[in-house]
Design a protein around this motif. Sequence first.
Motif, PDB file in Angstrom:
ATOM      1  N   PHE A  42       5.280 -14.820  19.516  1.00  0.00           N
ATOM      2  CA  PHE A  42       5.910 -13.577  19.951  1.00  0.00           C
ATOM      3  C   PHE A  42       5.481 -13.209  21.366  1.00  0.00           C
ATOM      4  CE2 PHE A  42       6.207 -13.287  15.336  1.00  0.00           C
ATOM      5  CZ  PHE A  42       7.537 -12.941  15.182  1.00  0.00           C
ATOM      6  N   ASN A 119      -3.628  -8.850  18.540  1.00  0.00           N
ATOM      7  CA  ASN A 119      -2.661  -7.955  19.191  1.00  0.00           C
ATOM      8  C   ASN A 119      -3.370  -6.920  20.055  1.00  0.00           C
ATOM      9  OD1 ASN A 119      -0.662  -9.341  17.852  1.00  0.00           O
ATOM     10  ND2 ASN A 119      -0.267  -7.752  16.353  1.00  0.00           N
ATOM     11  N   LYS A 130       3.155  -7.197  20.777  1.00  0.00           N
ATOM     12  CA  LYS A 130       3.975  -8.006  19.887  1.00  0.00           C
ATOM     13  C   LYS A 130       5.178  -7.180  19.466  1.00  0.00           C
ATOM     14  CE  LYS A 130       4.076 -10.441  15.517  1.00  0.00           C
ATOM     15  NZ  LYS A 130       3.313 -11.018  14.431  1.00  0.00           N
TER      16      LYS A 130
END
Length: 155
Positions: A42, A119, A130
């Motif tokens: 991602f 993240n 993300k």
Amino acid sequence: MSSYQPGSVQTRPYVDPTPLPDDIPKVQELGVTSGPLKSAAFFIGAYCKEYNEDFMLCKAENRDPAHCLKEGRRVTRCATDLINKMRENCLSQFQEHWNCLERNNQEYYLCRKPERSLNACMFEKLGLTKVIPGTPQGQKPIHEVESPIFKAIQK
């Protein structure tokens, strides 16, 4: 009684039987397995968006694989750049997440805890978030849900 027989693997270096022409820019492969690629997927999508879109537009205009080699090389260089930045800035979180994916059949839902720490690091150090394409507007993305209905026990 047994006798020694040499193996069938040759020790000379590999030579590509179909090298690319010299006018095609050379680029190193990423050198990572499916776990790190899936962990970074991602982020690669967001970081390399323009290069990916150029490549897909090129593929749409001409299906000849040779037509879009330069655009494909740009995508690979961009992904390599991001993987290197992830290693430099968030190595432990990155390794923890992709190792979890490797152990759990590449299932994201089984690796939410290490994913959250990755993240957070990616946002803090590189400013990347993300984003899952197609997430319904106004709904919390699945990777941010704290108590999902369907979850495995995470260690």
